[in-house]
Design a protein around this motif. Structure first.
Motif, short mmCIF file in Angstrom:
data_model
loop_
_atom_site.label_atom_id
_atom_site.label_comp_id
_atom_site.label_asym_id
_atom_site.label_seq_id
_atom_site.Cartn_x
_atom_site.Cartn_y
_atom_site.Cartn_z
N ALA A 189 17.58 8.18 40.65
CA ALA A 189 18.17 6.92 41.11
C ALA A 189 18.81 7.05 42.49
O ALA A 189 18.82 6.09 43.27
N PHE A 190 19.37 8.23 42.78
CA PHE A 190 20.16 8.35 44.02
C PHE A 190 19.46 9.13 45.13
O PHE A 190 19.94 9.12 46.26
N ALA A 191 18.35 9.77 44.82
CA ALA A 191 17.63 10.50 45.87
C ALA A 191 17.20 9.53 46.95
O ALA A 191 16.68 8.46 46.66
N GLY A 192 17.47 9.88 48.17
CA GLY A 192 17.04 9.05 49.30
C GLY A 192 18.03 7.97 49.69
O GLY A 192 17.85 7.32 50.72
N LYS A 193 19.07 7.76 48.89
CA LYS A 193 20.06 6.75 49.27
C LYS A 193 20.89 7.25 50.44
O LYS A 193 21.09 8.45 50.63
N LYS A 194 21.39 6.33 51.21
CA LYS A 194 22.16 6.67 52.40
C LYS A 194 23.36 7.56 52.04
O LYS A 194 24.12 7.22 51.13
N GLY A 195 23.49 8.64 52.76
CA GLY A 195 24.65 9.51 52.57
C GLY A 195 24.53 10.50 51.43
O GLY A 195 25.45 11.28 51.20
N VAL A 196 23.40 10.49 50.71
CA VAL A 196 23.23 11.43 49.59
C VAL A 196 22.60 12.71 50.12
O VAL A 196 21.45 12.71 50.55
N SER A 197 23.38 13.80 50.07
CA SER A 197 22.93 15.07 50.66
C SER A 197 22.62 16.12 49.60
O SER A 197 22.51 17.30 49.93
N GLY A 198 22.53 15.71 48.34
CA GLY A 198 22.25 16.66 47.27
C GLY A 198 22.92 16.21 45.99
O GLY A 198 23.35 15.05 45.87
N PHE A 199 23.02 17.15 45.05
CA PHE A 199 23.59 16.84 43.74
C PHE A 199 24.61 17.90 43.36
O PHE A 199 24.50 19.05 43.80
N MET A 200 25.58 17.50 42.55
CA MET A 200 26.70 18.39 42.27
C MET A 200 26.99 18.43 40.77
O MET A 200 27.02 17.39 40.10
N VAL A 201 27.20 19.65 40.29
CA VAL A 201 27.62 19.86 38.90
C VAL A 201 29.05 20.39 38.93
O VAL A 201 29.32 21.37 39.65
N THR A 202 29.94 19.74 38.21
CA THR A 202 31.29 20.30 38.12
C THR A 202 31.23 21.50 37.17
O THR A 202 30.68 21.40 36.06
#
Lengths: 121, 406
Positions: free
Chosen positions: B191-204
């Motif tokens: 859903a968020f890949a390619g959205k403005k400002g999304v530079s990757g994914f994070m796991v707490t």
């Protein structure tokens, strides 16, 4: 060395502080329990405004005669000013870092003359 | 106006707070060190998302959870009831004054509070691009209701993308994955890949599911295919059984922020995840640096004796570790600087280390913590402060300067 005017004593109540800049010197001046103290306002850690944070009494452990821990209290005598950036605490009367007294802020002499407070920078 | 309780029952009245003024010395450092000459990217910074919790809850997909959360947030409990939380004294009794005083800080008129306050500290420090993460939601992996973690993650990410990332190109994020639900995490990636400002994914990192579990392989495959990095953001949990033996926040913070990343990294490497996903780049966030020589030495030494347990590895564990990326904060400054220099060499810092401030948290690091290191050449300083992140995130700023360095 120059004497830099800080404030009139009458306008510098006990418990308050003032700040002066003179050339490269950024100085915090404290009036605490009848005495004046002046130190560099640049924290030894990352350069925060060391003299601009809270004034807090030293926290002390209360240890019983049998060496058991009984709690904590604020010191009745030692008071520190705390760099607001990261919490480095400095003894208000010496400028030494409370956590490691080998670290010490540059201290400036304070001169009282004619009802005025000056620091020598 | 706010009144702060101090020692010996004293009180301090404060009328206003401006983090730009509080960081005036940082701006001075930026000027003295010439930060206007090269880009600085902060790969781990924070905001306090609960200050915008009412807005975030508008994005909640589950109507019943949404109503529960809105009611809890409207009452005196202020969010308690839906957010996992716990005991913690980040502010040190208010000694780190930006904690109690931020509630009286005013944003620029007409600008979202999170955008305004973030830009303010970025400009003071000379930071061009900041990767922004939440604060209390770093504990969300401990939520006893998996569906609540999922719903809050959707709400936060949608809110962040629309209200912050879409508005200010200098602010980016790595999207929070609700890792207790692998299927929903995969949906989140798509859903968020390619959205403005999304530079990757994070796991707490504070959570209790092993990163090598088979249910995660589809997520790693998807992120690898996208060419985006995956980050593990450290945290603490005072309710962890071993941490519960500690009686001070300093103890739990010092150990906790390393402990969970040690567990995940051990599983990650010894289960040969880097061999299975060779193009997946990983970033380990907010554990400092001193743990890395320990991990490399410890795992390499035992692997050479027990390699039969780890048949997927094609090189030493430490060699996988030094292929990964690390954020710098909270960078330990040892009395013996040669220890830090050896650590930089050990982790190939010149290409793998990414400057991070962690601002506004209590133990933030200024860019000068990197810039002033006596053993770094100017090229290495600039790589760590920004160049490595520009390459890793494929940022389009090149050598441009976006911060308003005084």
């Amino acid at each position: 060395m120059a004497e830099v005017f800080v404030a009139k004593v009458a306008e510098f109540p006990d418990g308050e502080r003032r700040f002066v800049k003179h050339g490269p010197h950024d100085i915090g001046v404290f009036h605490w329990e009848g005495q004046f103290f002046a130190y560099s306002n640049i924290c030894l850690h990352q350069g925060g405004p060391a003299c601009e944070g809270l004034i807090m009494h030293q926290v002390e452990d209360v240890i019983g005669a049998d060496k058991t821990w009984q709690g904590q209290k604020f010191s009745d005598t030692q008071v520190n000013f705390v760099c607001p950036w990261h919490g480095y605490e400095y003894d208000l009367r010496t400028g030494e870092c409370a956590a490691d007294r080998r670290l010490r802020l540059k201290k400036y002499n304070v001169v009282l003359r004619g009802g005025d407070v000056y620091v020598v920078a | 106006m706010i009144e702060l309780p101090l020692s010996q029952d004293r009180r301090l009245k404060v009328d206003e707070f401006d983090s730009g003024k509080m960081l005036a010395n940082a701006a001075q450092q930026a000027k003295q060190r010439g930060y206007d000459q090269f880009p600085i990217v902060d790969v781990d910074s924070h905001h306090y998302e609960l200050e915008s919790f009412n807005e975030i809850l508008e994005y909640m997909p589950d109507p019943v959870l949404k109503q529960l959360a809105q009611m809890a947030n409207a009452g005196n409990s202020k969010g308690v009831g839906v957010m996992p939380g716990g005991v913690g004294y980040q502010d040190m009794g208010g000694r780190v004054t930006r904690y109690p005083l931020r509630r009286i800080e005013k944003p620029e008129p007409g600008v979202h509070r999170d955008v305004s306050l973030t830009r303010r500290w970025m400009d003071a420090m000379g930071v061009d691009i900041a990767v922004l993460f939440p604060s209390p939601m770093l504990q969300l992996g401990l939520h006893p209701q998996v569906e609540a973690e999922v719903a809050l993650a959707w709400a936060y990410n949608r809110w962040l993308a629309e209200r912050v990332l879409a508005v200010e190109p200098r602010i980016r994020s790595m999207i929070y994955l609700p890792f207790n639900d692998p299927d929903e995490s995969l949906k989140m990636v798509k859903a968020f890949a390619g959205k403005k400002g999304v530079s990757g994914f994070m796991v707490t990192s504070v959570r209790y599911r092993p990163v090598h579990h088979n249910s995660y392989m589809k997520i790693y495959a998807a992120i690898e295919e996208l060419g985006l990095p995956l980050a593990f953001h450290a945290g603490y949990n005072w309710n962890e059984q071993s941490m519960a033996m500690m009686n001070k926040f300093i103890s739990v913070h010092a150990i906790g922020f390393v402990f969970y990343n040690m567990v995940h990294m051990t599983n990650w490497v010894l289960n040969a995840i880097p061999e299975r996903f060779p193009k997946l780049r990983t970033i380990w966030i907010e554990s400092g640096l001193a743990w890395l020589p320990f991990m490399i030495q410890r795992l390499d030494n035992e692997y050479l004796m027990r390699s039969s347990e780890c048949p997927g590895l094609k090189k030493l564990p430490g060699e996988y570790i030094t292929d990964m990326f690390y954020t710098s904060q909270p960078m330990e400054i040892p009395r013996d600087t040669s220890l830090l220099e050896a650590t930089f060499k050990c982790i190939k810092a010149e290409s793998q280390l990414l400057y991070s401030s962690d601002y506004p948290h209590w133990d933030f690091d200024l860019p000068s913590t990197i810039y002033d290191l006596p053993f770094l050449k100017e090229t290495a300083r600039r790589s760590i402060l920004g160049g490595n992140a520009v390459k890793l995130f494929n940022l389009d700023i090149g050598a441009k300067k976006l911060a308003k360095v005084a």
